[in-house]
Structure formats: structure tokens, C-alpha cells
Design a protein around this motif. Sequence first.
Motif, PDB file in Angstrom:
ATOM      1  N   PHE A 118      22.188  28.673 -75.937  1.00  0.00           N
ATOM      2  CA  PHE A 118      22.870  28.876 -74.663  1.00  0.00           C
ATOM      3  C   PHE A 118      24.355  28.591 -74.837  1.00  0.00           C
ATOM      4  CE2 PHE A 118      24.665  27.026 -70.827  1.00  0.00           C
ATOM      5  CZ  PHE A 118      24.333  27.958 -69.859  1.00  0.00           C
ATOM      6  N   THR A 119      25.199  29.486 -74.388  1.00  0.00           N
ATOM      7  CA  THR A 119      26.641  29.290 -74.480  1.00  0.00           C
ATOM      8  C   THR A 119      27.306  29.899 -73.266  1.00  0.00           C
ATOM      9  OG1 THR A 119      28.637  29.830 -75.721  1.00  0.00           O
ATOM     10  CG2 THR A 119      26.803  31.372 -75.899  1.00  0.00           C
ATOM     11  N   LEU A 120      28.395  29.313 -72.831  1.00  0.00           N
ATOM     12  CA  LEU A 120      29.101  29.785 -71.648  1.00  0.00           C
ATOM     13  C   LEU A 120      29.749  31.147 -71.875  1.00  0.00           C
ATOM     14  CD1 LEU A 120      30.808  26.473 -70.448  1.00  0.00           C
ATOM     15  CD2 LEU A 120      28.792  27.589 -69.490  1.00  0.00           C
ATOM     16  N   ARG A 121      29.982  31.498 -73.127  1.00  0.00           N
ATOM     17  CA  ARG A 121      30.614  32.786 -73.408  1.00  0.00           C
ATOM     18  C   ARG A 121      29.636  33.947 -73.290  1.00  0.00           C
ATOM     19  NH1 ARG A 121      33.621  32.097 -79.050  1.00  0.00           N
ATOM     20  NH2 ARG A 121      31.610  31.133 -79.542  1.00  0.00           N
ATOM     21  N   ARG A 122      28.341  33.663 -73.296  1.00  0.00           N
ATOM     22  CA  ARG A 122      27.341  34.721 -73.193  1.00  0.00           C
ATOM     23  C   ARG A 122      26.309  34.370 -72.121  1.00  0.00           C
ATOM     24  NH1 ARG A 122      27.726  34.089 -78.778  1.00  0.00           N
ATOM     25  NH2 ARG A 122      25.747  32.974 -78.841  1.00  0.00           N
ATOM     26  N   LEU A 123      26.817  34.108 -70.931  1.00  0.00           N
ATOM     27  CA  LEU A 123      25.920  33.746 -69.830  1.00  0.00           C
ATOM     28  C   LEU A 123      25.217  34.982 -69.286  1.00  0.00           C
ATOM     29  CD1 LEU A 123      27.791  31.166 -67.568  1.00  0.00           C
ATOM     30  CD2 LEU A 123      25.750  30.772 -68.929  1.00  0.00           C
ATOM     31  N   SER A 124      23.937  34.858 -69.069  1.00  0.00           N
ATOM     32  CA  SER A 124      23.199  35.947 -68.427  1.00  0.00           C
ATOM     33  C   SER A 124      23.500  35.954 -66.936  1.00  0.00           C
ATOM     34  CB  SER A 124      21.695  35.760 -68.651  1.00  0.00           C
ATOM     35  OG  SER A 124      21.226  34.619 -67.950  1.00  0.00           O
ATOM     36  N   ARG A 125      23.183  37.055 -66.299  1.00  0.00           N
ATOM     37  CA  ARG A 125      23.394  37.169 -64.856  1.00  0.00           C
ATOM     38  C   ARG A 125      22.596  36.105 -64.108  1.00  0.00           C
ATOM     39  NH1 ARG A 125      24.775  40.855 -60.882  1.00  0.00           N
ATOM     40  NH2 ARG A 125      23.473  40.832 -59.002  1.00  0.00           N
ATOM     41  N   GLN A 126      21.352  35.862 -64.569  1.00  0.00           N
ATOM     42  CA  GLN A 126      20.521  34.862 -63.903  1.00  0.00           C
ATOM     43  C   GLN A 126      21.136  33.470 -64.014  1.00  0.00           C
ATOM     44  OE1 GLN A 126      19.539  37.133 -66.054  1.00  0.00           O
ATOM     45  NE2 GLN A 126      17.560  38.071 -65.482  1.00  0.00           N
ATOM     46  N   ASP A 127      21.658  33.140 -65.204  1.00  0.00           N
ATOM     47  CA  ASP A 127      22.290  31.836 -65.382  1.00  0.00           C
ATOM     48  C   ASP A 127      23.497  31.678 -64.465  1.00  0.00           C
ATOM     49  OD1 ASP A 127      20.835  30.275 -67.324  1.00  0.00           O
ATOM     50  OD2 ASP A 127      21.401  31.740 -68.833  1.00  0.00           O
ATOM     51  N   ARG A 128      24.297  32.723 -64.363  1.00  0.00           N
ATOM     52  CA  ARG A 128      25.479  32.656 -63.498  1.00  0.00           C
ATOM     53  C   ARG A 128      25.084  32.390 -62.043  1.00  0.00           C
ATOM     54  NH1 ARG A 128      27.252  37.398 -66.470  1.00  0.00           N
ATOM     55  NH2 ARG A 128      28.874  36.820 -67.995  1.00  0.00           N
ATOM     56  N   LEU A 129      24.087  33.123 -61.571  1.00  0.00           N
ATOM     57  CA  LEU A 129      23.661  32.965 -60.183  1.00  0.00           C
ATOM     58  C   LEU A 129      23.089  31.574 -59.935  1.00  0.00           C
ATOM     59  CD1 LEU A 129      21.992  36.461 -59.550  1.00  0.00           C
ATOM     60  CD2 LEU A 129      24.198  35.641 -58.681  1.00  0.00           C
ATOM     61  N   VAL A 130      22.257  31.112 -60.862  1.00  0.00           N
ATOM     62  CA  VAL A 130      21.639  29.800 -60.701  1.00  0.00           C
ATOM     63  C   VAL A 130      22.698  28.702 -60.744  1.00  0.00           C
ATOM     64  CG1 VAL A 130      20.091  28.126 -61.775  1.00  0.00           C
ATOM     65  CG2 VAL A 130      19.386  30.501 -61.562  1.00  0.00           C
ATOM     66  N   MET A 131      23.637  28.793 -61.679  1.00  0.00           N
ATOM     67  CA  MET A 131      24.682  27.769 -61.783  1.00  0.00           C
ATOM     68  C   MET A 131      25.561  27.755 -60.539  1.00  0.00           C
ATOM     69  SD  MET A 131      25.738  28.022 -65.826  1.00  0.00           S
ATOM     70  CE  MET A 131      26.981  26.748 -65.713  1.00  0.00           C
ATOM     71  N   ALA A 132      25.848  28.924 -59.986  1.00  0.00           N
ATOM     72  CA  ALA A 132      26.645  28.980 -58.756  1.00  0.00           C
ATOM     73  C   ALA A 132      25.898  28.311 -57.604  1.00  0.00           C
ATOM     74  CB  ALA A 132      26.977  30.429 -58.419  1.00  0.00           C
ATOM     75  N   ALA A 133      24.594  28.604 -57.493  1.00  0.00           N
ATOM     76  CA  ALA A 133      23.793  28.003 -56.425  1.00  0.00           C
ATOM     77  C   ALA A 133      23.704  26.490 -56.586  1.00  0.00           C
ATOM     78  CB  ALA A 133      22.397  28.621 -56.409  1.00  0.00           C
TER      79      ALA A 133
END
Length: 541
Positions: A31-46
Motif C-alpha cells: 500500500f502506498t499513497l502514490r498508488r491509491l485505489s479509488r476505494q481507498d481514497r473514498l474510505v480515507m476521506a470518510a
Amino acid sequence: MALLELRPPVRPPDQGIRPAHKAPLDARHSFTLRRLSRQDRLVMAALFIMAVVFSLWNLTGAPSYQDDEGTYTAQAFSVHKGTLAPYTYWYDHPPLGWIQIAALNWIPMLFNLGDGTAIGATRYVIAAFFVSSAILLYMLARRLTVRIPFAALTTVVFILSPLSLVLGRQVYLDNVAVPWVLLAFYLALSSRHALAHHVFAGTCFAIAVLSKETLAIFGPALLLTLINRPRWSNRAFSVVGFLAVGALVLAFYPLAALLRNELLAGPDHVSLQEALTFQFLKRSGSGTIFETGSSRAELLTGWLYFDKYLITAGLIAALVCLFRRNSRAITLAVALFALPIVLGQGYLPAMYIIAVIPFLALAVGVGVDIAWSGTEKLWRHHAGLKNPLRGSFVVALGGSLVLMSMPQWFEQDRELLTAETNTDWKNTMTWVQDNVSREDVVLAPYSMWHDLNSSGWDDPWSMIAVEKPDLDAQFDQIHPGSWRDVDYIVVGPTVLANIENLGLTRTGKVLENSVPVKTFGEWSINKMTVPLEELAVRGTP
């Protein structure tokens, strides 16, 4: 022709050389911040929004302001003036924790947040560290290959736990140190060629220890995280870099004491040696958890009162973490942290539990992920059981979460987010500001000391923290009349306990020779009434 098309393509024999442009296997799946999946982005924002809301909601209403919060708040504001503390800094803790607070606390003060109080505004700074810990916990879970739903569950448990919410919004150095430890673990799990990440992990861990020294107990678990990987070509470089850079950063603390000529004990000055001797050898102990009525047993009872479910589930899940190679460090971290609680007899602070809360939540998330993996293997061998097993797992997990959240979590979180526990504290402080002359000498608990001192006294030896007449030698130089020079004492819920536990004989004398002139709940303002026979000797200790 059709048969030929079904055959796998002919590949050249493996020459044992990996193409230079391809990342190592563990890097491609890390897992790396440079290759975040769409699901990871949404979950982290929530999760970010959730952490912000729960950390700021009723921030100054509950829990009650504590003296330790006032101490670190006052020390942080002293940094703005170029000193490490408003009184003599005696190396009770490394100063980096409140230096970080000082770097940020001007922001809430600028926007008049915190009900116009210094301690309230500083809680907004701590909220930033709490939110950082929540997001880093999700990132760490994902780097441990935990599935997105269970990584999210890890963070939700951390955010909603009453124990986490109560302690996580207070001005304690542990809250400043926790995100640095989580970042160190996250970096230690980086890809095998990321030497800079491993070195930076050592830096982050050193910053955590210099923020709150008790977090040094996680050192062996972090080192295990660093070396416990299946493939690693530059192991020696990473370990040496991690240890060397971490030790170099830690060395700044004794170096600062040496430059101030305060490293070793000597006449007429404080020293790091004396502080360490007091903390580890001379400080009164808390008893054992097996001793009925001991401070340690009462602390454990209090922690379990706020969240027996997370503590219990986290300890069990920490054992489950042994079944996965990359999560064994979690087991070690929890075990190392629990060791002084179970076997120790020395002093145990109430905020000690703060550092292990994210690891307990992480153990729960990893444990659930391991259980799901085991369930998957089972239904692969018995395809007909797939839906029943899936359904049973979801029902069991959902039922467990309901059991944790209802009624304990719901009731305690609701009270925390709605209660107003600092009303009497505010009324007491306001009365002193409006009715006590700035020429009078006043003793006040540290929880309101900075606000009172900055409201016109502007002198730490006119507005005095209740511990300082007994614990700071400078008091005798400023007040040759000793306790008789005091005109008022502000008495809060902790004053009597501090007089007894810390041996504050002079403060005790002030309290004995004073009467309440105004009372707000558990708070009162007492005015000195020195007997006539004492007036004859006023001016002598």
C-alpha cells in the motif's frame, strides 16, 4: 489451430535477472499513497471526516480539564517566550511534545477557539494529532494487507471507543507521540529497497520517544517489524540506518542537558540525572494490579469501565495476529505494553493506556481479516458452504460490534458529546479574574494557571501553581515569608489529593489557614485568614 491457440505462449527461460524497471514483488503489492485505489481514497476521506467530527464535537465541554493538561498548555505557551516552562524546567519529560504543541497552538488562539481559554484552544491542537492517528492507523492496516472493509473497521473502532475519545481529546503528551509511532511502523513496512523509509522510521520513532518517553517500550516491536519480512536484500543497511539515525536524534536530549550544564547532579541546579533517578527509583509506586485498592488496580478498573470490550477483544486478537507473519509485531507491541501493567509496581500514570489503544484496534482489524481468510479457505474446499459461511461470519461480526457499541459505547459517547463538565471551572476562573486584586498572591491549580496568570498577573510567583511553593526552590527566594505570603488559594477537585500524594506541606498550610469566599460546585476560592499569632512572625518561613 484451435488447440494451438489454447496453449500458453512460449516464454524464454528465466535468467534469474529481474528487469530494472520492475519493482520488487512486495513493493508492487505494498500500500502506498502514490498508488491509491479509488476505494481507498473514498474510505480515507470518510474516515477523515468522521475523525474530525468526533474529535471536535463538544471538545471544550467534556471531559473535565485536568491539571496535567494545564501543565503542558502552560509549557507550550512558555516556548513562545523562549523558555521550556514557566517555572524551573527539571527534565520531568523531554520537551519535544509541548514544543510541537507550541508550533500549532497559535492557530486556534488566532481564531478564538476553545471558549477563549488557553487549555480549550490547545485541545484543538490535540484534535489534529488524533485525526492524524486515525488516518495513519488505516494506512498501517492497509500496509499490513488488511482488506479495505476491515482496515476501515480498525479506524472506526479507534475513533468511537469511549476510552479513545475521552483520553484522545485531552492535552497529553502521549497523544502527540502516538501518530509518530504509527508513522514509524508504516515506514518500517515499506518496500525492501526503500532504505530512506527505514531510516526515516528511526527518526519518527525517536521523535515519538522525545515527545513521551514511555513509548520507547514499542522499540523491540518496531525493530521486529523492520526485519521480519520474507525477502530483503539490503537488511543490514536498513537496520543500521534505522538504529543510527534514531539514536542520533535521541542524543539531542542529553546533549541539550550537557550544554546547559544540567546533565549530572550537582549543587544549585537541576539535572537530567536527578530527574531520571526520581522517575525510576524515588517516585512513589502505584502498587500491583493484584492488590485491592492500589492505584494500579483502580486505574485498570477505570480503563475497563470506559471500554472493556476493546481491551478484551484487542488482547484476544493480538494472539490471533501470531498466525500472520507480518502482524506478529502487533502481538509483541501489546505484550510489551502490558508487561509493566501486570508485573510492575512503580508509578503508573492514567494516560499510559493512550499509546496502546491504536494497537488494540489494529489487532482487532487484523484478527478479523485473518478470520475472514480462514473462512475463505474453508469454503474453497466446500463450495456449497460459501454462502452459509459468509452469512455466519457477517452476522457474528455484526453482532459483536452491536454488543460493543450498545449500550456502553453509545451511552458513554453520547454523554461525552453532550455534557458540560467545565462550567464550574469557568465560573471559578472568571470570579478570580473579576474579584481578586492583581497585587494579591494566589495559588491556583495548573488547569487554569495560564489563563489566570495571563489575565493581569503576568508573574509566575504572584499567580503561582499550587505545587510550586513546595517543589520549586525559587519560591523561597521570591517569598521569604513562605506560605504566609499567599492571599488566596483556588481549590479544585485535585488539590487535596495533590497535597497528600506530593507532600505539599506549604500548600496544605495555606489551605488550613483559609476560608471559602466563593464556591462553584466542587471548586472554591479560599482567602487566607492568618491568626494574630502568625502575623507576628509573617515574613519568616
